[in-house]
Design an enzyme around this catalytic site. Structure first.
Site, PDB file in Angstrom:
ATOM      1  N   ARG A  42      24.433  -7.247  -4.311  1.00 59.94           N
ATOM      2  CA  ARG A  42      25.167  -8.516  -4.386  1.00 59.94           C
ATOM      3  C   ARG A  42      24.815  -9.423  -3.216  1.00 59.94           C
ATOM      4  NH1 ARG A  42      31.082  -6.726  -4.421  1.00 59.94           N
ATOM      5  NH2 ARG A  42      30.121  -5.181  -3.077  1.00 59.94           N
ATOM      6  N   ASN A  60      30.051  -6.566  -8.919  1.00 61.59           N
ATOM      7  CA  ASN A  60      29.857  -5.232  -9.478  1.00 61.59           C
ATOM      8  C   ASN A  60      30.766  -5.047 -10.681  1.00 61.59           C
ATOM      9  OD1 ASN A  60      28.034  -4.448  -7.492  1.00 61.59           O
ATOM     10  ND2 ASN A  60      29.555  -3.444  -6.231  1.00 61.59           N
TER      11      ASN A  60
END
Length: 117
Positions: A42, A60
Site C-alpha cells: 500500500r 488491504n
C-alpha cells in the site's frame, strides 16, 4: 513536494473540462493478487501514484488482496496499471492484477492518494 503537485493537479484538472488540453481523464478500480500484504504494498502504491501525479486510494482486503481506485490522465493511469501488474513493492510477488470499471471522467472525483483501512 509530491503532495503540492497532487493538490495542484487536482485543482487544475477539476477546474478544466478534462479534455480541452487533449488530456482524457480515466478512473479505474484494481485488485492485486499474490503476496501483497505485509510487504508495504500500500505504501509503495501510494508513493508511485503520487510520483505519477495520480489521485486515488488503496487498501488491504480480508481475503489477502489489495484493492483501490486510480484517477488521472489516461497515459499516467496506464503507467500505474503496468506498475501494479509487474512491479509493486520490492518484497511483493504479484500473481495477478485485475482492473475493472475503467471509465472516462470529466473531472477528478478524488483528491490526493490515500491509504484506507
Amino acid at each position: 513536494m509530491c503532495v503540492q503537485r497532487v493538490v495542484l493537479l487536482c485543482f487544475v484538472l477539476t477546474m478544466s473540462d478534462g479534455g480541452s488540453a487533449g488530456t482524457q481523464l480515466l478512473s479505474v478500480d484494481f485488485e492485486i493478487f499474490g503476496h501483497v500484504q505485509g510487504v508495504c504494498f500500500r505504501m509503495y502504491t501510494q508513493k508511485q501514484g503520487l510520483q505519477l501525479g495520480l489521485v486515488g486510494w488503496v487498501k488491504n482486503t480480508y481475503s489477502g488482496t489489495v484493492v483501490g481506485q486510480l484517477q488521472g490522465p489516461a497515459p499516467l493511469v496506464e503507467d500505474m496499471k503496468l506498475w501494479l501488474s509487474r512491479e509493486g513493492s520490492p518484497s511483493s510477488r504479484i500473481s495477478r492484477a485485475s482492473f475493472s470499471n475503467q471509465r472516462s471522467i470529466d473531472r477528478l472525483e478524488l483528491c490526493g492518494f490515500t491509504t484506507r483501512f
